[in-house]
Design an enzyme around this catalytic site. Structure first.
Site, PDB file in Angstrom:
ATOM      1  CD  GLU A 108      -3.250  -0.951   1.738  1.00 18.81           C
ATOM      2  OE1 GLU A 108      -4.273  -0.997   1.032  1.00 18.81           O
ATOM      3  OE2 GLU A 108      -3.272  -0.708   2.965  1.00 18.81           O
ATOM      4  CG  HIS A 121      -1.210  -2.717   7.298  1.00 21.32           C
ATOM      5  ND1 HIS A 121      -2.256  -2.260   6.503  1.00 21.32           N
ATOM      6  CD2 HIS A 121      -0.072  -2.218   6.747  1.00 21.32           C
ATOM      7  CE1 HIS A 121      -1.749  -1.509   5.525  1.00 21.32           C
ATOM      8  NE2 HIS A 121      -0.443  -1.473   5.643  1.00 21.32           N
ATOM      9  CB  VAL A 202     -10.041  -1.291   4.423  1.00 18.60           C
ATOM     10  CG1 VAL A 202      -8.889  -2.050   3.804  1.00 18.60           C
ATOM     11  CG2 VAL A 202     -10.062  -1.479   5.938  1.00 18.60           C
TER      12      VAL A 202
END
Length: 265
Positions: A108, A121, A202
């Site tokens: 990302e 993450h 998200v």
């Protein structure tokens, strides 16, 4: 159908459309970003961060239909991160991964425009100030996420327990017991990092994350990433038209005047 179920990574519901359901997608501190190393400011007052994870806090591994995650017991301060840009300790909540359709991209965050094949993450929340993860996720200082890049190299033995467990969660909404796991085994040896104020990547894209993005990547094999992509974003009852999680990463977002600090020169 709930708002949270409408989003995904396909053309009709992917990141370019998220603003329609979640206007904050165009907010002032969205993530991920491209970390421009020459523009990052070295902060000599940034202490090292440290993690204290209890392997017994790992509980389940689950397929959300967007990624897979390992969930941890966060009722007490059994597993926490401290230091770095953080004030106080933040409890470990979950770990999850993002990846792309090929080994050429999938992370990302970027570094000077460089893509990595995947990104891990490690998500924590501020239990010193807030009473629950959901409350913290709505506060500017509520969450702290460690971002770790993955590069293609040799098989990562520390990922084996996770990749072996994926057989039990092939389909969306499936979960399986997953215990005795210390995610600190997934951290690189070098703990140098960049930090900035950003968001969850998200939906609902809440602007509540203090990001700690580590400079040094860890390894993953092409075969392990292929296993990630082979998970289904559909339930088992949708087997007539099964769809795999080929990609699940959000494009980089505008910095909009934010400062990126570095723990190293």
């Amino acid at each position: 159908m709930s708002r949270s179920m409408n989003w995904g990574y396909a053309d009709h519901n992917g990141p370019e459309t998220w603003h329609e359901l979640f206007p904050i997608a165009n907010g002032e501190r969205q993530s991920p970003i491209d970390i421009i190393t020459d523009a990052a400011t070295y902060d000599p007052n940034l202490p090292p961060f440290n993690v204290d994870y209890d392997p017994t806090s790992a509980k389940v591994i689950m397929n959300s239909g967007h990624t897979f995650s390992v969930e941890f017991d966060d009722d007490k301060d059994k597993s926490v991160v401290r230091g770095g840009p953080l004030h106080g300790s933040y409890r470990l909540r979950q770990i999850h991964f993002h990846w792309g359709r090929t080994d050429e991209c999938g992370s990302e965050h970027k570094v000077d425009g460089k893509d990595y094949p995947a990104e891990l993450h490690i998500v924590h929340w501020n239990a010193e100030k807030y009473s629950s993860f959901l409350e913290a996720a709505n506060k500017p200082d509520g969450l702290a996420v460690l971002g770790i890049f993955l590069k293609i190299e040799e098989h990562n033995k520390n990922l084996e327990k996770i990749s072996n467990a994926l057989d039990d969660i092939n389909f969306k909404d499936e979960q399986s017991s997953f215990t005795d796991f210390d995610p600190s085994c997934l951290l690189p040896d070098c703990k140098e990092f960049w930090t900035y104020q950003g968001s969850i990547t998200v939906p609902p894209l809440l602007e509540s994350v203090t990001w700690i993005v580590l400079k040094e990547p860890i390894t993953v094999s092409s075969r392990q990433l292929l296993r990630f992509r082979s998970l289904f974003l559909t339930t088992e009852s949708d087997r007539i038209e099964p769809c795999c999680m080929e990609t699940n990463h959000r494009p980089i977002q505008p910095l909009k005047g934010r400062k990126v600090r570095a723990s190293f020169l």
